[in-house]
Write an enzyme that holds these catalytic residues in place. Structure first.
Site, PDB file in Angstrom:
ATOM      1  N   CYS A 111     -18.353  -8.315   2.093  1.00 41.84           N
ATOM      2  CA  CYS A 111     -19.187  -8.737   3.224  1.00 41.84           C
ATOM      3  C   CYS A 111     -19.040  -7.825   4.434  1.00 41.84           C
ATOM      4  O   CYS A 111     -19.799  -7.929   5.378  1.00 41.84           O
ATOM      5  CB  CYS A 111     -18.884 -10.186   3.598  1.00 41.84           C
ATOM      6  SG  CYS A 111     -17.150 -10.539   3.882  1.00 41.84           S
ATOM      7  N   THR A 145       0.837  -1.209   0.000  1.00 42.52           N
ATOM      8  CA  THR A 145       0.000   0.000   0.000  1.00 42.52           C
ATOM      9  C   THR A 145       0.866   1.251   0.000  1.00 42.52           C
ATOM     10  O   THR A 145       0.639   2.187  -0.768  1.00 42.52           O
ATOM     11  CB  THR A 145      -0.953   0.010   1.202  1.00 42.52           C
ATOM     12  OG1 THR A 145      -1.912  -1.043   1.056  1.00 42.52           O
ATOM     13  CG2 THR A 145      -1.692   1.337   1.314  1.00 42.52           C
TER      14      THR A 145
END
Length: 382
Positions: A323, A72
């Site tokens: 989810c 990242t």
């Protein structure tokens, strides 16, 4: 029997990696930037790790490896570092619609700074549309960022072809190779910048690297200021144990990649054949050939991915839909390859790895077949 099949999310640290790291937490704890003997010994191990990483990705000079906290940070350093340094007349950035969130968000943030950001579409097999790129890459483009391997569907992108399009117009090319390094052969001769993650290749979490080409030299502005470590691009005291761990993980991957891939290819074949033989109306998402063998993404018609996961809590896999989101919107990657919305909700990502056994795959496939059949039997929609 607990079975871990989420190797795209993270991998267990190889025991050989842990053994190499351990002494540098307590016995050999010196700051690598100290100019005494202990510090210099620590720096020697860091430089050895830099060589191990460079060797895996075929970098010509180990100084081209910049340590970061992970992919990242590497992706953000590549994208923002380029934009902040090369403040010229080129105001166009190109990426793809299936990049990792950190790349997509880093690129989107540039819109507020007056940059045009183009999100290249992918074909239904998950491969970036080269025809679209050929039309969009021009002399106004500063940077193209296309991942080497997708983290959800495992497709391998045509990096060499994208590189040729970029070089034709003098465009800088970055690739997020977090899911590719150590799994397939990568060669930095095709790119200017490459992001690497430690915990995706059986190394520790909290460490990554960014390859930054030296010839011709690519310049980056740092994300934050400090003591000027890592050629001034990434200040801060280097975490010696983590650097050593990433280097060792790269060395092992270099030596065992062929063996790992043979093992994973056999498991993949068994997994696919068994599911397709025993379950109707299932689909493999992404190209069937241009993919890494350890990443499988299936849609099971009539059964939601979360439902399958709840029915087999001892099997650790990922659902294809978000989810953790209150809206439960389907995966943007599956949406990008034109998977029907209902099928996107019915997907599972299966991640196989170095330590996955045949017995685990046999158990997992049996369980998936059992749970899918049960859920279909009680579904009013099936």
């Amino acid at each position: 029997m607990n079975v871990y099949l989420d190797y795209q999310a993270t991998t267990p640290c190889d025991k050989r990696v842990v053994e190499d790291m351990l002494p540098y937490f307590s016995e050999k704890f010196a700051n690598p930037h100290s100019n005494h003997v202990l510090g210099m010994e620590a720096m020697d191990r860091v430089e050895n790790a830099r060589h191990q990483i460079a060797n895996l990705i075929h970098a010509q000079d180990s100084r081209e490896i910049i340590f970061t906290s992970g992919a990242t940070e590497s992706n953000n350093l590549a994208i923002h570092g380029v934009v902040n340094f090369y403040q010229n007349n080129r105001k166009k950035i190109i990426t793809s619609v299936i990049e990792h969130k950190c790349v997509l968000e880093a690129c989107r943030s540039l819109i507020n700074r007056g940059y045009e950001v183009v999100f290249a579409p992918v074909l239904s097999n998950g491969i970036v549309d080269l025809g679209f790129l050929e039309k969009e890459i021009d002399d106004n483009v500063l940077l193209v960022s296309i991942m080497t391997v997708n983290n959800e569907i495992g497709t391998i992108q045509p990096i060499k072809e994208v590189s040729q399009l970029c070089r034709k117009h003098g465009v800088l090319f970055h690739t997020d190779a977090a899911q590719a390094v150590g799994k397939i052969e990568v060669n930095v001769s095709d790119v200017d910048l490459m992001s690497i993650s430690g915990h995706k290749i059986y190394g520790p979490k909290g460490i990554g690297a960014l390859y930054v080409r030296m010839k011709p030299r690519i310049r980056l502005s740092p994300l934050f200021n400090g003591g000027g470590q890592e050629r001034g691009m990434r200040s801060g005291t280097l975490p010696v144990p983590l650097c050593i761990g990433l280097g060792k993980a790269c060395e092992i991957s270099k030596n065992e990649m062929k063996k790992d891939n043979e093992h994973l290819t056999e498991l993949k074949k068994y997994f696919i054949q068994k599911l397709f033989k025993n379950l109707p109306k299932i689909y493999l998402n992404g190209d069937s050939e241009k993919r890494i063998p350890g990443c499988l993404n299936f849609s099971f018609e009539g059964v939601e991915g979360e439902g399958i996961m709840l029915g087999m809590p001892e099997i650790f896999v990922s659902s294809g839909s978000a989810c953790t989101s209150a809206s439960l919107e389907p995966s943007y990657v599956l949406n990008a390859i034109s998977v029907r919305e209902d099928l996107a909700h019915c997907s599972l990502r299966i991640g196989l790895g170095r330590f996955t056994t045949f017995d685990e795959v046999e158990y997992a496939t049996d369980k998936i077949i059992e749970v899918v059949n049960h859920l279909r039997s009680i579904s009013p929609l099936w």
